[in-house]
Design an enzyme around this catalytic site. Structure first.
Site, PDB file in Angstrom:
ATOM      1  N   SER A  60       0.817  -1.211   0.000  1.00 39.79           N
ATOM      2  CA  SER A  60       0.000   0.000   0.000  1.00 39.79           C
ATOM      3  C   SER A  60       0.853   1.265   0.000  1.00 39.79           C
ATOM      4  CB  SER A  60      -0.907   0.030   1.227  1.00 39.79           C
ATOM      5  OG  SER A  60      -1.748  -1.083   1.218  1.00 39.79           O
ATOM      6  N   CYS A  66      -9.209  -2.152   3.973  1.00 40.14           N
ATOM      7  CA  CYS A  66      -8.542  -0.901   3.596  1.00 40.14           C
ATOM      8  C   CYS A  66      -9.006  -0.432   2.216  1.00 40.14           C
ATOM      9  CB  CYS A  66      -7.029  -1.080   3.691  1.00 40.14           C
ATOM     10  SG  CYS A  66      -6.169   0.500   3.732  1.00 40.14           S
ATOM     11  N   GLN A  93     -12.901   0.824   0.389  1.00 38.03           N
ATOM     12  CA  GLN A  93     -13.253   1.947  -0.494  1.00 38.03           C
ATOM     13  C   GLN A  93     -13.816   1.422  -1.818  1.00 38.03           C
ATOM     14  OE1 GLN A  93      -9.364   3.663  -0.547  1.00 38.03           O
ATOM     15  NE2 GLN A  93      -9.385   3.864   1.684  1.00 38.03           N
ATOM     16  N   TYR A 121      -7.468   7.577   1.889  1.00 41.74           N
ATOM     17  CA  TYR A 121      -8.808   7.872   1.382  1.00 41.74           C
ATOM     18  C   TYR A 121      -9.845   7.265   2.307  1.00 41.74           C
ATOM     19  CZ  TYR A 121      -6.449   9.278  -2.884  1.00 41.74           C
ATOM     20  OH  TYR A 121      -5.646   9.910  -3.783  1.00 41.74           O
ATOM     21  N   HIS A 125      -6.700  -2.606   9.399  1.00 41.99           N
ATOM     22  CA  HIS A 125      -6.070  -3.865   9.012  1.00 41.99           C
ATOM     23  C   HIS A 125      -6.223  -4.930  10.085  1.00 41.99           C
ATOM     24  CE1 HIS A 125      -4.011  -2.549   5.307  1.00 41.99           C
ATOM     25  NE2 HIS A 125      -4.156  -1.350   5.872  1.00 41.99           N
ATOM     26  N   GLU A 129      -5.532  -7.892   9.832  1.00 44.16           N
ATOM     27  CA  GLU A 129      -4.394  -8.813   9.760  1.00 44.16           C
ATOM     28  C   GLU A 129      -3.170  -8.246  10.488  1.00 44.16           C
ATOM     29  OE1 GLU A 129      -5.237  -6.751   7.472  1.00 44.16           O
ATOM     30  OE2 GLU A 129      -3.480  -5.951   6.442  1.00 44.16           O
TER      31      GLU A 129
END
Ligand SMILES: Nc1ncnc2c1ncn2[C@@H]1O[C@H](COP(=O)(O)OP(=O)(O)O)[C@@H](O)[C@H]1O
Ligand SMILES: Nc1ncnc2c1ncn2[C@@H]1O[C@H](COP(=O)(O)OP(=O)(O)O)[C@@H](O)[C@H]1O
Ligand SMILES: [Mg+2]
Ligand SMILES: [Mg+2]
Lengths: 391, 1096
Positions: free
Chosen positions: A93, A287, A291, A331, A370, A372
């Site tokens: 990311s 994440c 969106q 975002y 997240h 994870e």
């Protein structure tokens, strides 16, 4: 902006005099240390004055390893996590971004082998720290951060007043920047094109289980796979633009990934079809995946001023249960645009922004944080259990 | 709607002692504020009169009473609270609460325990139950067995394998625990431990594992956060209170950090903690394996540290959670906008370092381990480890300017570092400096190589400073590595001022950064600051608007240590409060995380910083114009008065020249002579011959001391020429270029003190108090009585007159303290402190007039003249010292001119006996039984006759050493003789102690030197937890109390009741008691009369 940032050209020397003990490992191999009574010149030598130049010309001075090439222009973002730099740097990311670590000492425990990474390489475009550990120590870790960055050709700048920089970014918002030893010039308004990070062909992981999950890889972190494997499911990892709607599967997970969600029209289009299936399968987003799910459902997204990046972000359910979450996003979903039939499942307690959405009746849900972890807290790992149960 | 209680009883922690110190003033104060904010009435029991939490603006009702079940029960009956808070008073409050809960008292009186349920506390306190509870949720603890006898202990250790860790439950600060290497050692140590606790634990010894701690907060809904994690510099085996600790952890990977965090949350959730707690781990560096060591289900020293390290007000939040609030409902106190449900992100690190006073207390043994011995701590903030570490070294105030600049000598650093001691850090540094061998240092110490690498870096900078010209980059990196100007000056042959000038000329000045809990992520208008060289931009602007609105900088007192403790923090907090009430910006500098003054809510700006000339200058330069107050931070702050004045900084209050005149013995003496005021004969000598000659002239014993030290450091009494020679050979080595001051030591004299405030040489308020012990017991170790009960009116008058003269001559403005010795008709001045003294909180609270408030008003020129009554009170206050001898194996528990107490308690009573007895009981030495042992030297025997007779008549069994036995017999008091150890005859004292036959021991050392036996017996008493009195005057009054009062006779009267104008005690002054005491007065003298106490 305080003037002294511009005025102070001098090299701020705080590093191990440019030395690093190569292969300095840990307790486990401490006998190998005995032969070296003095630190030796190692694999990097921080000696060059450099600066992080932001779009518009603001400079933050520091120093870089000798011979290091300038960075590409990246989006400068800060993360407040105090540990887990290896996980952060290998999180796809962060593609296209220059990461500022607000914690001043980075690299203390070196770098583990690739099994301890979140992907196959460092994705960040550059690293900004106050201090890069010249001396590090941890059992089983083969190398130091400096060496690893150099091997991966990822520029680092040290000796930066990262707090001043963070406060700057917080007030001005995320901007483009470049790490350079020359007086780089970056016009105001420079934007950064964020590359897509994804696998190129579908791949079957943990085959042989009763249930199969399609994992849409927009730049996923390995720990998402590890977390799914723990649930005892087969995973079909597919590229971000792959059309899985004509294949059999039991559940769909849309991963995290870099950049603006609206730059993923292919993913959104496929997802929209998946949601519209007559008997839709459970969908879970993480994440960026959140969106994308929002966009597929008809919501809009917007860019946060400086994003949420850290391991201490509070997310609470409407009934008051709260969790500390790991986050890394720039975002978010615009709440006003959330279509009917959908509701908010988690909110950020600091700024009230949306941290999770779900469909009122269908098995679609997603979280902006997240679950994870890696890096960060494991408080919401149970979301994977819930997802697996829903299959 | 929350079901809020109407009235909460809060238990304090009592006097400061090793293992339980000032941190509970901080947590208790925060709790009171959190409760008050909800409109709840608060009642506090705490005999620690020097605390901020016992101030008038804190709890609604304060009891200066012993923390015993009897007192708490009586207070509950009287006050009828509907809830009780146990987690703000350390182990003392927790244990007390457990007792009251178990006896059913709380339930019977409808008092509910706030926060963590008692059953959960019980599980965390009982190591065996704890382990079983964790096993159930598959969480690992060290392999161990609980045992209840020495034999069982040996068997268990055999199974587990030596070395083992031996630990006892329900203790504080690791008392009675340690590494045990052999069966023989185990038998001895287990036997000792069973004297204090019924259960001990034999455990696998986790050698070389890292020690990690998390502070956890959980609300009643189950929302849980870990506010902070901390890593010990020393590996397992060195108590966290004895280790350097760094926050956040430095060497933990993401998986280690968050793995332990997950276990913390799982554990705390399963235990059902509500509020705050901490969890300690051992972490195996080789493979990441872990063990949970313990959970403390209460606020602790670590939580105070974590609050200061992160800015997260743990105690305040815990108090709210106990009332039923959920974390997400509360706000982050620093940002004011973001949620309290979050985990602070630090963009700096905090290094805690313990402060020991082992030389003063324990003699030769410098080893540290799993039992606490340290008396205080500091916290240093920085943006690199070397920076913070070297700051911490300076902050602890032990004569070291940094790692490279310390006064300790290690003939062989390698041997010196192989065993943990209070100076090991410096030995490790010296070793690294000479060898660079991190690997060996790691093998020898178990300290993680990362920390050693950081120290190695400091050593490299030192080498460069020695070896090369002081260039700009070198100077900058030296400052970034935490070197002080003074050290740099020493290494480069410059002066400190020269280095400072060069440095500032080059623009190498530190920047000021905020602690905002969020690493800059959100805007926070926080006033919590530190200073660093790793930065280019200041986070703040100076507070003052020049000219119109100058700030005032207040220097705090630094780490708690013997001689400087919570009382100075009380002074600083009071000063700051009054400054703010008068509309002034108050800036505080302090380095001690246990304090209330470092609560950022207390000041306009808090600099968590060093109290060194350099740093104070840095801050004063930045905040200018900002005059400084140096008179409320004890001797640490006071010592900066002259250097600061000399470098041109403005001080509020008494001018530095006058301070020097009082501190400099020669100048002070000249002043006294010119005023015709007497003082004990003294001389400054630099050779043994001169010393002997002086001693011959004035007669032995003599008192020897270096000047400019606090709490009698290195002070000693020599009874003859041999002792004198012996001491001087040590002392000259101690301070080579300082001659020694030697004075006549006056025996059998009374000691008194006057505390006061003056304005340009005129006394504004003063209070006179007397010591129960004769002179020769340090004023900090003495039992102090206010108002005096046995002084002649004439003595009081003269002391006041002398005070007036000295105050005028020195032109004192602000707080002061004078100490006197009175014998017969002589009244001599022993010292003048031009600062607030240790007894300020005591005199303020007993008289009901806050001396610090008055002092502040004087400093601001805002004082309105008033009359203060400080002598003719209807009640008596008594302050007693609290010693921590049980922590310090081998120390002789006798108070002398060297201060040794670690804390103090006080009580107010209707008369001397009541107050004394309550105060004694508050020192936590319960006398259970009626078996009294007396051993008193000949010259003092007569004193104890009458009280001993009283006790004998009341049915006490008296045991005595032969001489005392014979003496008592001659006077018609029967006693059973006990033989001393060397007499090797039964019945022997030693046997009586070992079999716990004695309930109280009076063992007074002889003024002419006593035998090793007496010392051994005193030590045995301490080791067996038998109350021990070593001073004849204390023995006399205590025996009278035991004969005449029952603990249940003591009134449970609150402070407010005593001091309010409607005092129910008014007119209750016990004339009967005065009559009884009258025989202590010499014939023909008058008692203090009414008007003498008035002063303008
Ligand atoms: N099994 C063990 N092996 C080695 N050291 C230990 C062990 N258990 C405890 N210790 C050490 O003893 C110290 C005190 O133990 P702890 O259980 O924390 O007691 P306390 O209640 O005094 O804090 C710890 O800080 C740790 O350094
Ligand atoms: N000349 C003396 N004769 C007897 N006792 C003394 C004499 N001088 C000091 N003392 C005792 O020693 C203690 C410490 O001395 P002081 O000068 O007050 O040192 P400090 O600066 O540590 O307070 C005093 O409280 C007093 O009990
Ligand atoms: Mg402990
Ligand atoms: Mg004194």
């Amino acid at each position: 902006m305080n003037k002294s940032i511009f005025q102070r050209k001098g090299l701020r020397l705080y590093f191990r005099f440019g030395t690093l003990i190569p292969n300095m490992t840990s307790v486990a191999t401490s006998h190998s240390l005995k032969s070296r009574t003095r630190p030796q010149s190692g694999d990097f030598f921080i000696s060059q004055a450099a600066a992080l130049t932001l779009a518009g010309g603001t400079r933050f001075n520091g120093a870089v390893p000798e011979g290091q090439a300038d960075s590409l222009t990246g989006e400068v973002v800060f993360t407040t996590g105090m540990t887990g730099y290896v996980n952060t740097l290998t999180d796809p990311s962060y593609s296209g971004q220059i990461i500022v670590f607000t914690y001043p000492l980075i690299g203390n425990y070196g770098v583990p082998g690739p099994s301890g990474w979140e992907s196959t390489k460092i994705h960040a475009r550059g690293v900004v720290v106050s201090e890069l550990a010249g001396f590090w120590s941890h059992a089983g870790h083969p190398k130091g951060l400096g060496k690893w960055l150099a091997e991966q050709h990822v520029p680092i700048i040290t000796g930066v007043d990262t707090r001043a920089l963070t406060k700057y970014l917080r007030t001005r918002g995320t901007t483009a920047g470049i790490i350079s030893t020359s007086a780089a010039n970056l016009p105001a308004g420079t934007t950064v094109a964020i590359p897509k990070v994804s696998c190129t062909t579908p791949e079957l992981i943990n085959a042989g289980h009763r249930k199969t999950i399609v994992l849409v890889d927009c730049g996923l972190k390995q720990n998402i796979i590890r977390s799914l494997v723990k649930q005892g499911v087969t995973i079909k990892r597919v590229p971000y633009d792959y059309d899985y709607t004509n294949e059999p599967y039991d559940g769909l997970l849309v991963s995290n990934g870099p950049g603006d969600p609206t730059d993923y029209p292919e993913t959104i289009a496929v997802l929209r079809r998946a949601l519209a299936a007559p008997q839709p399968k459970p969908v879970f987003g993480i994440c960026l995946g959140t969106q994308l799910l929002g966009l597929a459902a008809g919501a809009r997204t917007y860019k946060l001023l400086f994003g949420h990046r850290g391991h201490n972000q509070p997310a609470a359910t409407p009934d008051g249960r709260a969790f500390i979450t790991s986050q890394n996003h720039g975002y978010a979903i615009d709440e006003k645009s959330l279509p009917t039939g959908w509701h908010v499942t988690f909110r950020n307690l600091n700024d009230n922004s949306i941290e999770g959405i779900a469909h009122d009746s269908l098995p679609f849900s997603a979280v902006q944080f997240h679950p994870e972890a890696t890096p960060g807290p494991t408080d919401t790992a149970w979301l994977f259990n819930d997802f697996a149960k829903a299959l | 709607m929350k079901d809020l209680p109407q009235k909460i009883l809060i238990l304090g922690s009592g006097g400061l002692r090793i293992g339980q110190a000032g941190e509970f003033d901080y947590s208790g104060s925060q709790a009171i504020m959190a409760f008050k904010e909800e409109g709840i009435k608060t009642v506090l029991i705490n005999p620690n009169i020097a605390t901020v939490q016992t101030d008038g603006d804190m709890a609604d009702t304060v009891y200066f009473q012993p923390l015993t079940p009897e007192v708490v029960e009586r207070v509950i009956k009287k006050e009828q609270p509907d809830a009780i808070a146990l987690s703000f008073g350390g182990q003392t409050a927790l244990n007390l609460g457990l007792k009251l809960q178990k006896s059913g008292f709380l339930a019977r009186h409808g008092v509910r325990v706030l926060g963590t349920p008692v059953s959960a506390i019980d599980t965390t306190e009982d190591r065996e139950k704890f382990k079983r509870a964790l096993e159930k949720i598959s969480i690992k603890t060290a392999r161990s067995r609980s045992v209840y006898s020495v034999a069982e202990a040996v068997a268990a250790a055999g199974e587990i394998g030596f070395p083992v860790m031996m630990r006892s439950g329900f203790s504080l600060g690791g008392l009675g625990s340690g590494r045990v290497a052999s069966p023989a050692e185990l038998m001895q140590k287990a036997d000792e431990a069973f004297k204090a606790t019924p259960q001990i634990l034999i455990e696998e010894y986790l050698a070389g594992w890292k020690e990690i701690e998390y502070e956890v907060v959980r609300d009643a809904k189950g929302n849980t956060i870990t506010v902070c994690n901390m890593e010990n510099f020393d590996p397992m085996g060195v108590h966290t209170g004895e280790s350097i600790v760094v926050a956040p952890s430095q060497t933990l990977t993401n998986n280690e950090y968050h793995g332990l965090r997950e276990i913390a949350i799982k554990t705390i959730t399963s235990l059902g903690i509500v509020g705050e707690c901490n969890i300690q781990y051992a972490l195996n560096p080789a493979n990441g394996d872990y063990r949970v060591i313990e959970v403390n289900a209460r606020l602790s020293r670590s939580s105070a540290l974590a609050s200061k390290a992160t800015g997260y007000p743990l105690a305040f939040v815990a108090a709210k959670l106990m009332l039923g609030y959920a974390l997400p409902e509360l706000k982050n106190a620093v940002t004011g906008t973001t949620s309290a449900f979050f985990e602070p992100a630090l963009d700096y690190l905090a290094v805690k370092m313990p402060r020991w006073d082992l030389t003063k207390l324990a003699g030769p043994d410098r080893t540290i381990g799993s039992e606490m011995k340290s008396v205080g701590e500091v916290m240093a903030l920085g943006r690199s480890f070397p920076e913070a570490l070297q700051k911490a070294v300076r902050m602890v105030n032990i004569g070291a300017q940094g790692l490279s600049d310390h006064p300790f000598e290690f003939p062989d650093p390698r041997t010196a570092m192989s065993r943990p001691t209070d100076h090991r850090l410096f030995a490790v540094y010296d070793f690294l400096k000479t060898t660079g061998d991190i690997s060996t240092a790691h093998t020898e110490t178990g300290i993680d190589p990362w920390f050693l690498g950081q120290m190695q870096h400091i050593a490299e900078v030192e080498a460069r400073l020695r070896g090369t010209r002081l260039s700009e980059p070198l100077l900058r990196s030296a400052k970034q590595a935490g070197f002080s100007d003074r050290t740099i000056a020493g290494l480069t042959h410059h002066s400190e001022a020269g280095v400072r000038a060069q440095r500032t000329g080059l623009g190498i000045v530190p920047v000021i950064k905020q602690i905002d809990t969020l690493a800059g992520e959100f805007d926070a208008t926080t006033n919590y600051l530190y200073v660093t060289y790793h930065g280019s931009t200041n986070d703040v602007e100076p507070l003052a608007k020049p000219k119109t609105d100058p700030s005032v900088i207040v220097l705090g007192s630094g780490p708690y240590c013997i001689g400087s403790s919570v009382e100075f923090d009380w002074c600083a907090v009071g000063l700051v409060r009054t400054l703010r009430q008068h509309g002034r910006h108050a800036i505080i500098i302090n380095s001690n995380p246990e304090t209330v003054s470092t609560d950022f809510n207390r000041s306009d700006r808090l600099y968590f910083e060093e109290l060194t000339l350099e740093r104070v200058q840095d801050i004063a330069d930045f905040e200018a114009p900002a005059p400084l107050v140096v008179s409320v931070g004890g001797q640490t702050a006071n010592n900066l008065a002259i250097p600061l004045a000399n470098t041109g900084y403005e001080l509020l209050g008494t001018p530095a020249t006058a301070i020097d005149q009082a501190e400099n013995r020669k100048r002070f003496s000249t002043l006294l002579n010119s005023l015709d005021i007497d003082q004990p004969a003294w001389q400054k000598v630099s050779t043994l011959e001169r010393a002997k000659a002086f001693a011959r002239k004035v007669g032995y014993p003599v008192l020897i001391r270096p000047s400019y030290v606090l709490s009698g450091g290195a002070m000693s009494v020599a009874r003859d020429a041999t002792e004198l020679a012996g001491y001087l050979s040590r002392a000259t080595k101690l301070s080579p270029d300082h001659p020694v001051v030697i004075s006549r030591f006056i025996q059998g004299a009374k000691e008194l003190e006057i505390d006061g405030v003056a304005d340009h040489g005129t006394i504004v308020i003063s209070a006179i108090s007397e010591h129960i012990e004769n002179a020769g017991v340090h004023s900090g170790d003495a039992t102090v009585v206010l108002p005096p009960q046995r002084l002649y009116l004439e003595t009081i008058r003269r002391a006041k007159k002398i005070t007036t003269q000295i105050v005028e001559a020195l032109g004192i403005t602000g707080p002061f303290n004078l100490q006197f010795i009175a014998k017969g008709n002589e009244l001599k001045v022993i010292e003048a402190n031009i600062r607030a003294s240790r007894s300020f909180p005591f005199v303020s609270k007993v008289t009901g007039h806050n001396f610090i408030t008055i002092a502040t008003e004087v400093l601001l020129n805002a004082h309105k003249p008033a009359e203060y009554e400080t002598l003719e009170l209807d009640y008596v206050g008594v302050k007693s010292p609290l010693f921590s001898y049980n922590r310090l194996k081998g120390a002789d528990p006798v108070a002398g001119v060297e201060m040794a107490s670690t804390g103090e308690v006080a009580a107010i009573g209707g008369n001397l006996l009541e107050a004394f007895y309550a105060s004694w009981l508050a020192t936590d030495q319960p006398v259970s039984g009626h078996n009294l042992y007396i051993s008193v030297p000949d010259e003092q025997k007569a004193k104890i006759l009458e009280p001993a007779a009283g006790l004998a008549a009341a049915g006490w069994n008296i045991f005595a050493t032969i001489g005392t036995h014979v003496f008592l017999k001659e006077h018609g008091i029967s006693s059973q003789p006990l033989y001393k150890i060397h007499e090797k005859t039964e019945p022997a004292v030693e046997t009586a102690i070992n079999t716990r036959q004695l309930s109280l021991m009076i063992n007074v050392p002889s003024g002419t030197g006593d035998d090793a036996d007496a010392r051994h017996i005193r030590r045995l008493a301490v080791d067996h937890h038998i109350p021990l009195v070593t001073n004849a005057e204390i023995a006399v009054i205590l025996l009278r109390c035991l004969g005449e009062l029952k603990p249940t006779d003591l009134p449970v009267t609150s402070w407010q009741e005593y001091t309010s104008p409607t005092n129910p005690n008014r007119g209750r002054t016990d004339h009967h008691d005065q009559a009884r005491l009258s025989h202590h007065r010499q014939p023909g003298t008058k008692r203090a009369g009414k008007p003498a106490g008035r002063s303008r």
